[in-house]
Design an enzyme around this catalytic site. Structure first.
Site, PDB file in Angstrom:
ATOM      1  N   LEU A  11      48.836   1.531 140.034  1.00  0.00           N
ATOM      2  CA  LEU A  11      48.794   0.604 140.978  1.00  0.00           C
ATOM      3  C   LEU A  11      47.262   0.532 141.224  1.00  0.00           C
ATOM      4  O   LEU A  11      46.708   1.306 142.014  1.00  0.00           O
ATOM      5  CB  LEU A  11      49.760   0.694 141.965  1.00  0.00           C
ATOM      6  CG  LEU A  11      51.257   0.991 141.594  1.00  0.00           C
ATOM      7  CD1 LEU A  11      51.872   1.026 143.141  1.00  0.00           C
ATOM      8  CD2 LEU A  11      51.602   0.031 140.857  1.00  0.00           C
ATOM      9  N   ALA A  13      46.372  -2.703 142.986  1.00  0.00           N
ATOM     10  CA  ALA A  13      46.337  -4.191 143.475  1.00  0.00           C
ATOM     11  C   ALA A  13      45.791  -4.070 145.075  1.00  0.00           C
ATOM     12  O   ALA A  13      45.376  -5.275 145.394  1.00  0.00           O
ATOM     13  CB  ALA A  13      47.885  -4.469 143.724  1.00  0.00           C
ATOM     14  N   ARG A  18      39.672  -2.250 154.417  1.00  0.00           N
ATOM     15  CA  ARG A  18      38.867  -1.440 155.442  1.00  0.00           C
ATOM     16  C   ARG A  18      37.425  -0.666 154.836  1.00  0.00           C
ATOM     17  O   ARG A  18      36.609  -0.045 155.379  1.00  0.00           O
ATOM     18  CB  ARG A  18      39.543   0.020 155.602  1.00  0.00           C
ATOM     19  CG  ARG A  18      40.427  -0.308 156.839  1.00  0.00           C
ATOM     20  CD  ARG A  18      41.407   1.061 156.965  1.00  0.00           C
ATOM     21  NE  ARG A  18      40.677   2.300 157.408  1.00  0.00           N
ATOM     22  CZ  ARG A  18      41.444   3.328 157.345  1.00  0.00           C
ATOM     23  NH1 ARG A  18      42.586   3.657 156.764  1.00  0.00           N
ATOM     24  NH2 ARG A  18      40.604   4.467 157.484  1.00  0.00           N
ATOM     25  N   ASP A 108      43.775   4.376 143.807  1.00  0.00           N
ATOM     26  CA  ASP A 108      42.857   4.829 145.092  1.00  0.00           C
ATOM     27  C   ASP A 108      43.171   6.237 145.376  1.00  0.00           C
ATOM     28  O   ASP A 108      42.718   6.700 146.419  1.00  0.00           O
ATOM     29  CB  ASP A 108      43.185   3.959 146.330  1.00  0.00           C
ATOM     30  CG  ASP A 108      44.577   4.155 146.697  1.00  0.00           C
ATOM     31  OD1 ASP A 108      45.407   4.693 146.209  1.00  0.00           O
ATOM     32  OD2 ASP A 108      44.853   3.447 147.877  1.00  0.00           O
ATOM     33  N   ARG A 319      15.841   8.330 132.105  1.00  0.00           N
ATOM     34  CA  ARG A 319      16.645   7.318 132.057  1.00  0.00           C
ATOM     35  C   ARG A 319      17.333   7.033 130.709  1.00  0.00           C
ATOM     36  O   ARG A 319      17.090   7.900 129.768  1.00  0.00           O
ATOM     37  CB  ARG A 319      15.769   5.983 132.397  1.00  0.00           C
ATOM     38  CG  ARG A 319      15.420   6.118 133.813  1.00  0.00           C
ATOM     39  CD  ARG A 319      14.372   4.992 134.128  1.00  0.00           C
ATOM     40  NE  ARG A 319      14.745   3.580 133.890  1.00  0.00           N
ATOM     41  CZ  ARG A 319      13.993   2.927 133.440  1.00  0.00           C
ATOM     42  NH1 ARG A 319      12.846   2.893 133.533  1.00  0.00           N
ATOM     43  NH2 ARG A 319      14.669   1.683 133.185  1.00  0.00           N
ATOM     44  N   TYR A 352       4.679   7.756 131.727  1.00  0.00           N
ATOM     45  CA  TYR A 352       5.776   6.949 131.644  1.00  0.00           C
ATOM     46  C   TYR A 352       5.960   6.711 130.012  1.00  0.00           C
ATOM     47  O   TYR A 352       4.708   6.367 129.599  1.00  0.00           O
ATOM     48  CB  TYR A 352       5.745   5.668 132.349  1.00  0.00           C
ATOM     49  CG  TYR A 352       6.695   4.526 131.781  1.00  0.00           C
ATOM     50  CD1 TYR A 352       8.105   5.172 132.090  1.00  0.00           C
ATOM     51  CD2 TYR A 352       6.678   3.397 131.017  1.00  0.00           C
ATOM     52  CE1 TYR A 352       9.264   4.181 131.560  1.00  0.00           C
ATOM     53  CE2 TYR A 352       7.433   2.765 130.627  1.00  0.00           C
ATOM     54  CZ  TYR A 352       8.809   2.943 130.886  1.00  0.00           C
ATOM     55  OH  TYR A 352       9.984   2.217 130.368  1.00  0.00           O
ATOM     56  N   ASN A 372       5.306  -0.906 127.802  1.00  0.00           N
ATOM     57  CA  ASN A 372       6.301  -1.328 126.562  1.00  0.00           C
ATOM     58  C   ASN A 372       6.939  -2.766 127.109  1.00  0.00           C
ATOM     59  O   ASN A 372       7.462  -3.328 126.347  1.00  0.00           O
ATOM     60  CB  ASN A 372       7.526  -0.560 126.506  1.00  0.00           C
ATOM     61  CG  ASN A 372       7.963  -0.421 128.121  1.00  0.00           C
ATOM     62  OD1 ASN A 372       7.282  -0.323 129.131  1.00  0.00           O
ATOM     63  ND2 ASN A 372       9.384  -0.042 128.207  1.00  0.00           N
ATOM     64  N   THR A 409      -9.455  10.529 126.196  1.00  0.00           N
ATOM     65  CA  THR A 409      -9.279  10.324 127.332  1.00  0.00           C
ATOM     66  C   THR A 409      -9.542   8.893 127.877  1.00  0.00           C
ATOM     67  O   THR A 409     -10.661   8.519 127.536  1.00  0.00           O
ATOM     68  CB  THR A 409      -9.870  11.423 128.266  1.00  0.00           C
ATOM     69  OG1 THR A 409      -9.457  12.664 127.874  1.00  0.00           O
ATOM     70  CG2 THR A 409     -10.036  11.075 129.582  1.00  0.00           C
ATOM     71  N   ARG A 426     -12.649   2.859 125.392  1.00  0.00           N
ATOM     72  CA  ARG A 426     -12.992   2.674 126.801  1.00  0.00           C
ATOM     73  C   ARG A 426     -14.457   2.275 126.805  1.00  0.00           C
ATOM     74  O   ARG A 426     -15.198   2.506 125.888  1.00  0.00           O
ATOM     75  CB  ARG A 426     -12.910   4.176 127.449  1.00  0.00           C
ATOM     76  CG  ARG A 426     -13.704   5.181 126.887  1.00  0.00           C
ATOM     77  CD  ARG A 426     -13.630   6.651 127.677  1.00  0.00           C
ATOM     78  NE  ARG A 426     -14.575   7.486 127.214  1.00  0.00           N
ATOM     79  CZ  ARG A 426     -13.843   8.590 126.669  1.00  0.00           C
ATOM     80  NH1 ARG A 426     -12.784   8.998 126.281  1.00  0.00           N
ATOM     81  NH2 ARG A 426     -14.913   9.441 126.214  1.00  0.00           N
TER      82      ARG A 426
HETATM   83  C1  UD1 Z   1      52.990   4.882 150.645  1.00  0.00           C
HETATM   84  C2  UD1 Z   1      54.421   5.472 150.398  1.00  0.00           C
HETATM   85  C3  UD1 Z   1      54.439   6.588 151.427  1.00  0.00           C
HETATM   86  C4  UD1 Z   1      53.412   7.635 150.852  1.00  0.00           C
HETATM   87  C5  UD1 Z   1      52.022   6.891 151.151  1.00  0.00           C
HETATM   88  C6  UD1 Z   1      50.892   7.880 150.457  1.00  0.00           C
HETATM   89  C7  UD1 Z   1      56.075   3.700 149.558  1.00  0.00           C
HETATM   90  C8  UD1 Z   1      56.993   2.799 150.252  1.00  0.00           C
HETATM   91  N1  UD1 Z   1      55.560   4.468 150.652  1.00  0.00           N
HETATM   92  O1  UD1 Z   1      52.896   4.307 151.916  1.00  0.00           O
HETATM   93  O2  UD1 Z   1      55.723   7.197 151.195  1.00  0.00           O
HETATM   94  O3  UD1 Z   1      53.380   8.753 152.054  1.00  0.00           O
HETATM   95  O4  UD1 Z   1      52.011   5.833 150.077  1.00  0.00           O
HETATM   96  O5  UD1 Z   1      49.970   7.259 150.497  1.00  0.00           O
HETATM   97  O6  UD1 Z   1      55.778   3.447 148.544  1.00  0.00           O
HETATM   98  N2  UD1 Z   1      50.395  -1.250 146.442  1.00  0.00           N
HETATM   99  C9  UD1 Z   1      50.532  -2.420 145.682  1.00  0.00           C
HETATM  100  N3  UD1 Z   1      51.254  -3.348 146.103  1.00  0.00           N
HETATM  101  C10 UD1 Z   1      52.036  -3.781 147.174  1.00  0.00           C
HETATM  102  C11 UD1 Z   1      51.965  -2.311 148.028  1.00  0.00           C
HETATM  103  C12 UD1 Z   1      51.245  -1.353 147.825  1.00  0.00           C
HETATM  104  O7  UD1 Z   1      49.949  -2.408 144.693  1.00  0.00           O
HETATM  105  O8  UD1 Z   1      52.827  -4.687 147.144  1.00  0.00           O
HETATM  106  C13 UD1 Z   1      49.614  -0.292 146.295  1.00  0.00           C
HETATM  107  C14 UD1 Z   1      48.447  -0.026 147.181  1.00  0.00           C
HETATM  108  O9  UD1 Z   1      47.352  -0.537 146.559  1.00  0.00           O
HETATM  109  C15 UD1 Z   1      48.297   1.422 147.164  1.00  0.00           C
HETATM  110  C16 UD1 Z   1      49.667   2.051 147.036  1.00  0.00           C
HETATM  111  O10 UD1 Z   1      50.438   0.880 146.337  1.00  0.00           O
HETATM  112  O11 UD1 Z   1      47.424   2.131 146.029  1.00  0.00           O
HETATM  113  C17 UD1 Z   1      50.225   2.450 148.294  1.00  0.00           C
HETATM  114  O12 UD1 Z   1      50.527   1.344 149.168  1.00  0.00           O
HETATM  115  P1  UD1 Z   1      50.521   1.439 150.541  1.00  0.00           P
HETATM  116  O13 UD1 Z   1      50.457   0.142 151.418  1.00  0.00           O
HETATM  117  O14 UD1 Z   1      48.915   2.359 151.052  1.00  0.00           O
HETATM  118  O15 UD1 Z   1      51.641   2.337 150.968  1.00  0.00           O
HETATM  119  P2  UD1 Z   1      51.761   3.255 152.169  1.00  0.00           P
HETATM  120  O16 UD1 Z   1      52.563   2.223 153.187  1.00  0.00           O
HETATM  121  O17 UD1 Z   1      50.670   4.025 152.716  1.00  0.00           O
END
Ligand code: UD1
Ligand code: CA
Length: 456
Positions: A11, A13, A18, A108, A319, A352, A372, A409, A426
């Site tokens: 997931l 999305a 924040r 995340d 690099r 360099y 270069n 040199t 030179r």
């Molecule tokens: C969720 C869990 C909770 C857990 C917590 C841990 C559920 C209902 N709850 O809560 O039990 O303790 O994570 O952090 O699952 N996401 C989507 N689409 C959505 C909603 C969420 O992709 O429609 C993704 C978010 O980007 C995130 C993850 O799902 O990566 C969790 O979503 P978030 O809204 O943070 O869930 P919590 O309410 O924190």
């Protein structure tokens, strides 16, 4: 777990408002790589046979990153944000294909280790339909709670739905979940949004499974491992945890870190044995270091390959495209880019070296610069074996210096230098007897006249 097919749904999305960033949250980096990349790497290491990444609408950047890491990954779009179960169902097409196990991961939550994913999958092989990942929270506020009866998971209760007694539970839901492939789609389709948030909760699949007489279980992870990143502060915390892991792994692999807390690795840094890394060194992505290399203090490396016995720094910058063969010496304030230095080459001070090939045993004196770039294009400098370049020389590319040649040199070399020749480019020195004293007298007189005028 061998032999069981595994679909991993990541997931990705969340926008992560924040973070206060133009970049979507999951593209922010930890130890040199995006969070979504870490999670996909863990999924692959845990034996994923198929991958699906759920992104938000219009998130071509996240999709591109997912495809770059995992070219076979299916990218699905969650058009509306209606909850975690709804997000998983964005991968309906992937779920409709047979898989023994399904893992749901959050992009995340970048620190999750493959071992933990295997532990989360293990109950499925033993017949469970759902396994959740729990952690012991110091402050459980905001998390779903795992409601256990002995070893059995009976429900996951979201904070908003929890009774006062349930709120005292500190065994929390990390969010990552394993589902049996045979039941996953039916369980997810049975989720309803009749709760205080009006969302489709993934966590509801636990009770739905139990109502159908299916087994459910929980695995456990450390809080450090499942910490989600929602802000820049948490991003820095994740970085610190991962750096600590990478430092420990380096030391356990035979690397001396004089001051481990000052050395920063990328997740892909490769280090041989008996490597010594002095304080304040940063490894960007793509660095590979063989045995017996010494990296002195304050070096920055990225995209570089160092063969055994090499020594660099202090204050060297390597690099991308740098390749240092055995026993090369790179000294202080030397920068290299897209350059291959053969065995035993020495570039010890203030140089360099870019877009260059330097043959075995050559020595580039202090302040040697490969010119270069003309502001539009890059050009190559070819230096043969056992060449000596005197200090403060500019090698204007494209240019070739033959093996055994000697550059005087202070030269500005614009023409090729044949092998074994001596090139001096030179202005010739002019020395005039007594003229230094004459000059001083003239200058002093002029100054005195100026000062007298001021007094009038
Ligand atoms: C969720 C869990 C909770 C857990 C917590 C841990 C559920 C209902 N709850 O809560 O039990 O303790 O994570 O952090 O699952 N996401 C989507 N689409 C959505 C909603 C969420 O992709 O429609 C993704 C978010 O980007 C995130 C993850 O799902 O990566 C969790 O979503 P978030 O809204 O943070 O869930 P919590 O309410 O924190
Ligand atoms: Ca969350």
């Amino acid at each position: 777990m061998s032999g069981r097919s595994l679909l991993v749904i990541v997931l990705a999305a969340g926008e992560g408002t924040r973070m206060k960033s133009r970049l979507p949250k999951v593209l922010h980096k930890v130890a040199g790589f995006s969070m979504v990349r870490h999670v996909l790497a863990a999924a692959n290491a845990a034996g994923a046979t198929r991958l699906a990444v759920v992104v938000g609408p219009g998130r071509e950047d996240v999709a591109a990153e997912a495809r770059a890491v995992a070219p076979g990954a299916e990218v699905c779009v969650q058009t509306e944000r209606l909850g975690t179960a709804h997000a998983v169902l964005a991968a309906r097409a992937a779920l409709a294909q047979p898989a023994d196990d399904v893992l749901v991961l959050y992009a995340d939550t970048p620190l999750v280790r493959p071992e933990t994913l295997l532990a989360l999958r293990a109950p499925l092989a033993a017949g469970a339909a759902v396994a959740a990942l729990g952690f012991q929270a110091e402050d459980p506020t905001g998390y779903g709670r795992l409601i256990m009866e002995g070893d059995e998971l009976v429900a996951i209760r979201e904070e908003k739905e929890a009774t006062p007694t349930e709120k005292t539970i500190d065994f929390c839901n990390a969010g990552l979940m394993a589902l049996s492939g045979a039941h996953a789609l039916a369980l997810l389709d049975a989720v309803r949004n009749e709760n205080s948030k009006g969302e489709y909760y993934l966590t509801d699949v636990v009770e739905i499974a139990r109502d159908q007489g299916l087994a459910t279980a929980a695995a456990q992870a450390s809080v450090e491992e499942v910490a989600g990143v929602n802000s820049r502060v948490q991003l820095a915390e994740a970085e610190a945890i991962l750096q600590r892991r990478l430092r420990v792994a380096a030391m356990e692999g035979g690397v001396t870190l004089v001051a481990p807390e000052t050395v920063f690795f990328s997740a892909d840094t490769k280090l041989g044995r008996d490597v010594v890394v002095e304080p304040h060194v940063v490894f960007g992505p793509g660095v590979s270091v063989a045995d017996d290399v010494v990296i002195h203090a304050f070096c920055h490396l990225e995209g570089a390959t160092l063969e055994s016995g090499v020594s660099i720094g202090p204050y060297a910058r390597l690099r991308p495209g740098t390749r240092l063969e055995r026993d090369v010496r790179i000294g202080n304030f030397v920068e290299t880019k897209a350059s291959h230095l053969e065995r035993g080459v020495k570039v010890n001070h203030l140089s360099y070296v870019g877009d260059a090939h330097v043959g075995e045993g050559s020595n580039l004196g202090a302040g040697t610069i490969t010119c270069n770039y003309d502001g539009y294009s890059k050009f190559k400098t070819q230096i043969g074996a056992n060449v000596f370049v005197g200090v403060h020389s500019a090698l204007v590319a494209p240019v070739t210096i033959g093996a055994g040649a000697y550059v005087g040199t202070g030269s500005v070399i614009t023409d090729d230098v044949p092998a074994d020749s001596l090139a001096i480019a030179r202005g010739r020195q002019v020395t005039k007897d007594g003229r230094g004293a004459d000059l001083r007298a003239r200058l002093a007189a002029a100054k005195a006249a100026q000062t007298d005028k001021g007094k009038v």
